[in-house]
Design a protein around this motif. Structure first.
Motif, PDB file in Angstrom:
ATOM      1  N   LYS A  21      48.930  15.743 -43.389  1.00 11.82           N
ATOM      2  CA  LYS A  21      48.485  14.746 -44.350  1.00 11.82           C
ATOM      3  C   LYS A  21      49.572  14.507 -45.403  1.00 11.82           C
ATOM      4  O   LYS A  21      50.475  15.330 -45.600  1.00 11.82           O
ATOM      5  CB  LYS A  21      47.200  15.202 -45.035  1.00 11.82           C
ATOM      6  N   HIS A  22      49.418  13.411 -46.124  1.00 13.54           N
ATOM      7  CA  HIS A  22      50.365  13.062 -47.177  1.00 13.54           C
ATOM      8  C   HIS A  22      49.682  12.879 -48.525  1.00 13.54           C
ATOM      9  O   HIS A  22      50.281  12.360 -49.462  1.00 13.54           O
ATOM     10  CB  HIS A  22      51.140  11.807 -46.791  1.00 13.54           C
ATOM     11  N   ALA A  23      48.429  13.329 -48.619  1.00 14.72           N
ATOM     12  CA  ALA A  23      47.710  13.297 -49.894  1.00 14.72           C
ATOM     13  C   ALA A  23      46.690  14.419 -49.891  1.00 14.72           C
ATOM     14  O   ALA A  23      46.163  14.805 -48.840  1.00 14.72           O
ATOM     15  CB  ALA A  23      47.030  11.949 -50.104  1.00 14.72           C
ATOM     16  N   ALA A  24      46.400  14.953 -51.082  1.00 16.34           N
ATOM     17  CA  ALA A  24      45.461  16.061 -51.214  1.00 16.34           C
ATOM     18  C   ALA A  24      44.242  15.637 -52.020  1.00 16.34           C
ATOM     19  O   ALA A  24      44.290  14.685 -52.796  1.00 16.34           O
ATOM     20  CB  ALA A  24      46.142  17.244 -51.894  1.00 16.34           C
ATOM     21  N   ALA A  25      43.155  16.382 -51.844  1.00 17.98           N
ATOM     22  CA  ALA A  25      41.889  16.212 -52.547  1.00 17.98           C
ATOM     23  C   ALA A  25      41.181  14.950 -52.061  1.00 17.98           C
ATOM     24  O   ALA A  25      41.142  14.671 -50.868  1.00 17.98           O
ATOM     25  CB  ALA A  25      42.096  16.240 -54.055  1.00 17.98           C
ATOM     26  N   GLY A  26      40.598  14.168 -52.984  1.00 21.50           N
ATOM     27  CA  GLY A  26      39.881  12.974 -52.575  1.00 21.50           C
ATOM     28  C   GLY A  26      38.534  13.271 -51.938  1.00 21.50           C
ATOM     29  O   GLY A  26      37.977  14.364 -52.070  1.00 21.50           O
ATOM     30  N   ILE A  27      38.015  12.291 -51.230  1.00 16.44           N
ATOM     31  CA  ILE A  27      36.688  12.406 -50.614  1.00 16.44           C
ATOM     32  C   ILE A  27      36.591  13.578 -49.639  1.00 16.44           C
ATOM     33  O   ILE A  27      35.593  14.309 -49.638  1.00 16.44           O
ATOM     34  CB  ILE A  27      36.310  11.073 -49.928  1.00 16.44           C
ATOM     35  N   PRO A  28      37.618  13.847 -48.783  1.00 14.79           N
ATOM     36  CA  PRO A  28      37.500  14.996 -47.871  1.00 14.79           C
ATOM     37  C   PRO A  28      37.329  16.331 -48.605  1.00 14.79           C
ATOM     38  O   PRO A  28      36.584  17.194 -48.134  1.00 14.79           O
ATOM     39  CB  PRO A  28      38.815  14.951 -47.088  1.00 14.79           C
ATOM     40  N   ALA A  29      37.985  16.479 -49.746  1.00 14.24           N
ATOM     41  CA  ALA A  29      37.854  17.734 -50.492  1.00 14.24           C
ATOM     42  C   ALA A  29      36.447  17.897 -51.050  1.00 14.24           C
ATOM     43  O   ALA A  29      35.862  18.988 -51.005  1.00 14.24           O
ATOM     44  CB  ALA A  29      38.876  17.777 -51.624  1.00 14.24           C
ATOM     45  N   VAL A  30      35.883  16.817 -51.571  1.00 16.75           N
ATOM     46  CA  VAL A  30      34.512  16.865 -52.085  1.00 16.75           C
ATOM     47  C   VAL A  30      33.539  17.193 -50.951  1.00 16.75           C
ATOM     48  O   VAL A  30      32.660  18.063 -51.092  1.00 16.75           O
ATOM     49  CB  VAL A  30      34.139  15.528 -52.750  1.00 16.75           C
ATOM     50  N   ALA A  31      33.702  16.503 -49.832  1.00 21.88           N
ATOM     51  CA  ALA A  31      32.798  16.718 -48.696  1.00 21.88           C
ATOM     52  C   ALA A  31      32.874  18.154 -48.189  1.00 21.88           C
ATOM     53  O   ALA A  31      31.844  18.782 -47.902  1.00 21.88           O
ATOM     54  CB  ALA A  31      33.135  15.735 -47.575  1.00 21.88           C
ATOM     55  N   HIS A  32      34.102  18.684 -48.084  1.00 18.28           N
ATOM     56  CA  HIS A  32      34.250  20.041 -47.567  1.00 18.28           C
ATOM     57  C   HIS A  32      33.698  21.066 -48.557  1.00 18.28           C
ATOM     58  O   HIS A  32      33.091  22.064 -48.151  1.00 18.28           O
ATOM     59  CB  HIS A  32      35.721  20.327 -47.269  1.00 18.28           C
ATOM     60  N   SER A  33      33.904  20.832 -49.859  1.00 17.28           N
ATOM     61  CA  SER A  33      33.352  21.731 -50.881  1.00 17.28           C
ATOM     62  C   SER A  33      31.839  21.824 -50.747  1.00 17.28           C
ATOM     63  O   SER A  33      31.257  22.920 -50.771  1.00 17.28           O
ATOM     64  CB  SER A  33      33.710  21.229 -52.282  1.00 17.28           C
ATOM     65  N   LEU A  34      31.194  20.677 -50.623  1.00 16.61           N
ATOM     66  CA  LEU A  34      29.738  20.651 -50.535  1.00 16.61           C
ATOM     67  C   LEU A  34      29.241  21.246 -49.226  1.00 16.61           C
ATOM     68  O   LEU A  34      28.210  21.928 -49.194  1.00 16.61           O
ATOM     69  CB  LEU A  34      29.237  19.219 -50.694  1.00 16.61           C
ATOM     70  N   LEU A  35      29.987  21.013 -48.139  1.00 22.32           N
ATOM     71  CA  LEU A  35      29.590  21.574 -46.849  1.00 22.32           C
ATOM     72  C   LEU A  35      29.599  23.095 -46.884  1.00 22.32           C
ATOM     73  O   LEU A  35      28.609  23.746 -46.508  1.00 22.32           O
ATOM     74  CB  LEU A  35      30.525  21.064 -45.750  1.00 22.32           C
ATOM     75  N   ILE A  36      30.714  23.677 -47.338  1.00 20.21           N
ATOM     76  CA  ILE A  36      30.818  25.138 -47.392  1.00 20.21           C
ATOM     77  C   ILE A  36      29.781  25.711 -48.353  1.00 20.21           C
ATOM     78  O   ILE A  36      29.127  26.728 -48.064  1.00 20.21           O
ATOM     79  CB  ILE A  36      32.238  25.555 -47.824  1.00 20.21           C
ATOM     80  N   SER A  37      29.613  25.067 -49.504  1.00 20.07           N
ATOM     81  CA  SER A  37      28.649  25.555 -50.489  1.00 20.07           C
ATOM     82  C   SER A  37      27.236  25.534 -49.931  1.00 20.07           C
ATOM     83  O   SER A  37      26.456  26.476 -50.113  1.00 20.07           O
ATOM     84  CB  SER A  37      28.731  24.711 -51.760  1.00 20.07           C
ATOM     85  N   HIS A  38      26.893  24.457 -49.230  1.00 22.01           N
ATOM     86  CA  HIS A  38      25.550  24.361 -48.642  1.00 22.01           C
ATOM     87  C   HIS A  38      25.345  25.417 -47.565  1.00 22.01           C
ATOM     88  O   HIS A  38      24.274  26.024 -47.462  1.00 22.01           O
ATOM     89  CB  HIS A  38      25.331  22.961 -48.064  1.00 22.01           C
TER      90      HIS A  38
END
Length: 754
Positions: A21-38
């Protein structure tokens, strides 16, 4: 609803590889945070917990040590912080029934990922001599066993007391007090494996072994150099500071063998525009060869010296020592040698010099990419030279910024967790507690392993961490641990260190940062120190994972009473009942902590003094900031060999493995991969997708082999390779360490492929 832990280890035979990838964070980071947390906590517990992370009335993230500003976002955490919290606040449990079903011989065959996914340990557990299964044990009996072994030693120096960077200030202070009252300075800690080189270099050159900048300085800088660091994975909230600095006009140079998405573009999840578009961060990427940083900064120093009017003569005259010797060495820097050492083009270095000369306020940030080489200490000294030349220490928006990787690793050292303590600290400790601390130096991490291997250390006690998983030369380390009489681990979750044990072993389950800590009916706080010297309180908000857990301070005070007995006049019981009593004593022993309880009660805490930053006073042996002039070093490779750096994946924090993906680097479903430059791979006959053994080479002639790694053609610097630890720790020789700091050289391992 939270999910159950995996029943078996996932197969990692065929990891999928895509373009990085050439960018970090964004929507994928939010989605993955919530997935792991759930998955770990469930929806309701996720909301209740994450909204307290890094808040002034909440708990400190158990992940990295990046500081928080005075203004906090509602979601003051990053993706990997959310993962760290979810792993600790999980509803999964490791009960005595789990241990009855899984003998140690079975657990030994499991991966670190599988072990960590099982959940929080609920009871103290004991592995008797000759047994293959842990069994539940009472706290009283556990402390009696430790006391029995410690008091049977021929010398207190036959025990080692290890500390993880997650340990609170209060617990760290108690542990070092107990160890010294017991009679040893054997206090290895995780800093020995990471920023020990930084502390060694900075203590000598500026007189304080810590960074000299604040978060506000980052926002005021004209130029920020990020060297040997991947903040997008290891310190993601740092990207917000870089974004703010860029918006204010700062330039950023990144220096690294690998291109990293987080330093290319940051999609800030706190703003709608940031989520979609993001901000470009790096203005100049110097793709340096591993270990070439000292040569780079030496030549930059030459270019500064050769530019009329570029040197801050007044600052150098008033505040520094050793300038003429340094100047002669820097002016002798050779272009051809530098280009070989760094793998850079002349125009790239000239551009970096141009940017440095245009900056009135420069910060240099770094992490393990600078600290884990044989010549790491001279490298960091050269960084200091670079900043001193233009007066960039003790000026707003300028200074040194070693970015610590664990949430209180800096605080633990401040509290006295150090095998080579300052005599003044010991004098203050002895006056306060009427004890006589030993003055001879103790064992660091590497020397602790050697002592256990050689039979000179017989009891190993770890306050947190995963010692076996974090240390070098895996086979040697595991044999050393098995050579002890007793291993004790104060832990929240299972890890590799629980299955590689001494003759006897104990697991003592403890509270985490997210847990409420009630002592004598009163809710307690603990404190931590971040990477920039801010000290603040941490308050857990969840019911403990089990009623059978003890806090870290309670474990240490109970241990001290069991071992030292009535002869100790230290008020251990008072310390356990109210941690404010501990802080009162810290205030009288540790400089900068005066009136500790009142100051830490303020929202946001307080800043520790830093003489070079605050008053341009340098408490070194010369009384000034010291220029140095070490010979330039860099790794030289035999033909057909590459230089391997061990590193984290994005689904990882230190030795804790959250998942099997490395999203930014395009890796999915596996960790046994080795990244090789396509041109190097073709020369070595390594086709993309092939499997190979990695074999390290060291002067002792011992074969150290990591088998079955998938080759990934990757845009790393020529002559360099990269793979994840702890899987590649087996390749790092125990006695391959940095000069002065004795830090394992995990970022420069000579390897071949078979």
């Amino acid at each position: 609803m939270a999910s159950k832990p995996p029943a078996g280890d996932p197969v990692q035979d065929s990891p999928q590889v895509k373009a990085p990838k050439h960018a970090a964070a964004g929507i994928p980071a939010v989605a993955h945070s919530l997935l792991i947390s759930h998955q770990q906590m469930g929806a309701r517990r996720t909301a209740r917990t994450l909204l307290k992370v890094n808040q002034k009335n909440g708990f400190d993230c158990p992940g990295c040590a990046w500081p928080e500003g005075d203004h906090r976002h509602t979601a003051e955490f990053c993706e990997n912080g959310a993962k760290a919290v979810a792993e600790e606040a999980t509803v999964r449990r490791v009960t005595p029934e789990f241990f009855a079903e899984h003998p140690v011989s079975d657990l030994f065959e499991r991966s670190g990922y599988w072990l960590g996914q099982q959940g929080r340990i609920t009871h103290p557990m004991y592995l008797p001599e000759g047994a293959d299964q842990y069994e539940p044990i009472s706290w009283g009996r556990a402390f009696a066993i430790i006391a029995e072994e410690l008091n049977a030693l021929g010398s207190p120096d036959e025990a080692c007391f290890y500390t993880s960077g997650r340990t609170s200030n209060e617990a760290a202070f108690l542990l070092q007090l107990f160890a010294r009252e017991f009679g040893t300075n054997n206090l290895p800690d995780c800093s020995n494996m990471c920023h020990e080189s930084s502390g060694s270099a900075l203590s000598e050159t500026i007189g304080v072994g810590k960074g000299s900048v604040s978060l506000e300085d980052m926002h005021k800088a004209d130029l920020i150099i990020v060297a040997g660091q991947n903040p997008g994975t290891n310190h993601p909230r740092m990207l917000s500071a870089l974004e703010k600095a860029k918006a204010a006009g700062a330039k950023i140079i990144s220096v690294n063998p690998l291109p990293e998405a987080g330093l290319e573009r940051f999609k800030n999840p706190q703003t709608p525009l940031g989520m979609v578009r993001g901000a470009a961060l790096t203005d100049l990427f110097l793709q340096i060869r591993i270990g070439g940083d000292q040569a780079l900064f030496r030549l930059l120093n030459r270019l500064v010296l050769e530019t009329p009017g570029a040197v801050d003569d007044a600052f150098i005259e008033e505040h520094t020592h050793g300038y003429e010797e340094f100047r002669a060495a820097a002016l002798a820097a050779d272009w051809d040698e530098t280009l070989v050492a760094t793998g850079l083009q002349r125009a790239e270095i000239e551009k970096a010099a141009e940017m440095a000369l245009a900056s009135k306020r420069t910060i240099v940030c770094w992490a393990m990419g600078l600290t884990q080489h044989k010549h790491s200490v001279p490298t960091i000294r050269e960084v200091v030279n670079f900043l001193l030349l233009r007066g960039n220490i003790g000026r707003p928006g300028a200074g040194v910024c070693p970015v610590r990787g664990h949430s209180n690793v800096q605080g633990d050292r401040t509290m006295g967790i150090f095998e080579r303590p300052d005599p003044a600290f010991l004098d203050a400790l002895d006056r306060e507690f009427s004890i006589t601390s030993p003055r001879h130096h103790g064992y660091d991490v590497v020397r602790s392993i050697e002592a256990m291997r050689d039979g000179d250390a017989k009891v190993f006690f770890a306050m947190g961490g995963n010692f076996v998983g974090a240390t070098p030369d895996t086979e040697v380390t595991e044999a050393a641990m098995r050579n002890t009489r007793l291993t004790v681990h104060v832990s929240t979750k299972l890890n590799r260190s629980h299955v590689v044990t001494g003759v006897r072993a104990l697991i003592l389950p403890t509270l985490g940062r997210t847990d409420k800590d009630i002592q004598a009916g009163v809710k307690q706080i603990v404190t931590v120190e971040d990477s920039m010297g801010m000290v603040h309180a941490s308050r857990g908000n969840l019911a403990p994972a089990s009623p059978h857990l003890l806090s870290e301070p309670a474990i240490i005070t109970s241990l001290a009473r069991a071992v030292l007995g009535p002869s100790s006049t230290t008020p251990w019981e008072d310390f356990e009942k109210d941690y404010a009593n501990i802080r009162d004593r810290i205030a009288r022993v540790v400089p900068g902590f005066e009136d500790f309880n009142a100051r830490v009660a303020r929202p946001g805490g307080f800043e520790l003094p830093h003489a070079p930053r605050d008053e341009r006073r340098f408490p070194t042996a010369t009384g000034k900031a010291n220029f140095t002039a070490a010979p330039v070093e860099y790794p030289r490779l035999p033909e057909g060999r590459l230089l391997l750096q061990t590193m984290r994946s994005h689904d990882q924090y230190n030795t804790t493995i959250y998942g099997l993906d490395d999203r930014y680097r395009g890796i999915k479903g596996g960790r046994r991969i080795v990244m090789v430059n396509p041109d190097d791979a073709r020369e070595l006959g390594l086709t993309d997708g092939a499997f190979t053994d990695i074999v390290s080479e060291w002067k002792d002639g011992v074969e150290r082999r990591a088998p079955g790694f998938r080759v990934v053609h990757y845009p790393t610097a020529r002559g360099c390779a990269a793979a994840y630890y702890p899987e590649t720790n087996v390749l790092v020789p125990l006695d391959a360490t940095a000069d002065t700091s004795n830090t394992p050289t995990s970022k420069s391992v000579v390897v071949r492929f078979e």
